[in-house]
Scaffold this active site. Structure first.
Site, PDB file in Angstrom:
ATOM      1  CB  CYS A  78      -1.058  17.315  50.314  1.00 51.19           C
ATOM      2  SG  CYS A  78      -0.452  17.995  48.763  1.00 51.19           S
ATOM      3  CG  ASP A  79      -2.135  16.042  56.879  1.00 49.24           C
ATOM      4  OD1 ASP A  79      -2.293  14.810  56.749  1.00 49.24           O
ATOM      5  OD2 ASP A  79      -2.637  16.692  57.811  1.00 49.24           O
TER       6      ASP A  79
END
Length: 226
Positions: A78-79
């Site tokens: 995730c980012d």
């Protein structure tokens, strides 16, 4: 068959907030930090940037992962980035940068994008998507900004703010999933799992409790004959 194996989720992130989000939903992930240098990736589009970084984080962990034969291993990368005034904000460079951002953001709105890349290591498949939530910031004072930045919290999060920490009072409201702002959207994770023909309930930790139904007690009644 892989479909009958218990599921194992590996979180490719050092974010305590993402881990807590999963744990609160009954999912106990293994954590492997990707080590990806986010500053080396550039894009003019916030949604494309966060998704590419999510892919890179998942891929970095895959190269170090040793899948277990008795588990179906999944990796989630995730980012998050904040899109504000046509600019893309990741983590601020320093305190001065964080203060400058807050002076611009106060009383206004931005869009927080969180990219998610879910890899089914066992089956060799992948599902990915971006979740976006609009954030309306409070008209905070100079003193509030300075005091908040001095805590250090804004320096380690995308957009220089949180909604689940000290920055919570400085966010008036959001439009969308709050998990997106924290960095991991549970509804999106469920949809990505469904694309891989997997139920999110398969990730619930053993011993995940349920609330008793109305009219019942969570405490067993004593056995008169015991």
């Amino acid at each position: 068959m892989s479909g009958s194996l218990p599921l194992r989720l590996v979180l490719a992130s050092a974010s305590p907030a993402r881990r807590k989000t999963l744990q609160a939903a009954g999912i106990e992930p293994d954590v492997l930090v990707s080590g990806v240098d986010e500053s080396l990736v550039a894009s003019d589009r916030a949604d494309e940037l966060c998704l590419e970084l999510a892919r890179l984080k998942a891929q970095a962990v895959l190269t170090r992962l040793r899948p277990a034969q008795d588990q179906r291993t999944l990796v989630i990368g995730c980012d998050s980035v904040l899109e504000f005034d046509g600019q893309i904000f990741g983590k601020p460079a320093d305190s001065a940068d964080a203060i400058h951002r807050w002076e611009r953001m106060r009383g206004r709105s931005g869009v927080l994008h969180s990219g998610h890349c879910l890899v089914d290591v066992t089956a060799g498949r992948r599902a990915e998507a971006v979740a976006s939530t609009t954030v309306h910031f409070a008209a905070v004072s100079d003193d509030e900004i300075a005091t908040y930045v001095a805590t250090g919290e804004p320096l380690v999060v995308a957009g220089a703010f949180t909604i689940d920490g000290l920055g919570g009072p400085f966010v008036e409201r959001i439009e969308g999933d709050p998990g997106t702002v924290v960095g991991l959207s549970l509804p999106l994770l469920r949809r990505l799992l469904a694309e891989l023909n997997l139920p999110i309930t398969g990730l619930w930790s053993r011993g995940t409790s349920t609330h008793p139904t109305p009219g019942t007690s969570a405490t067993p009644k004593p056995n008169p004959g015991a």
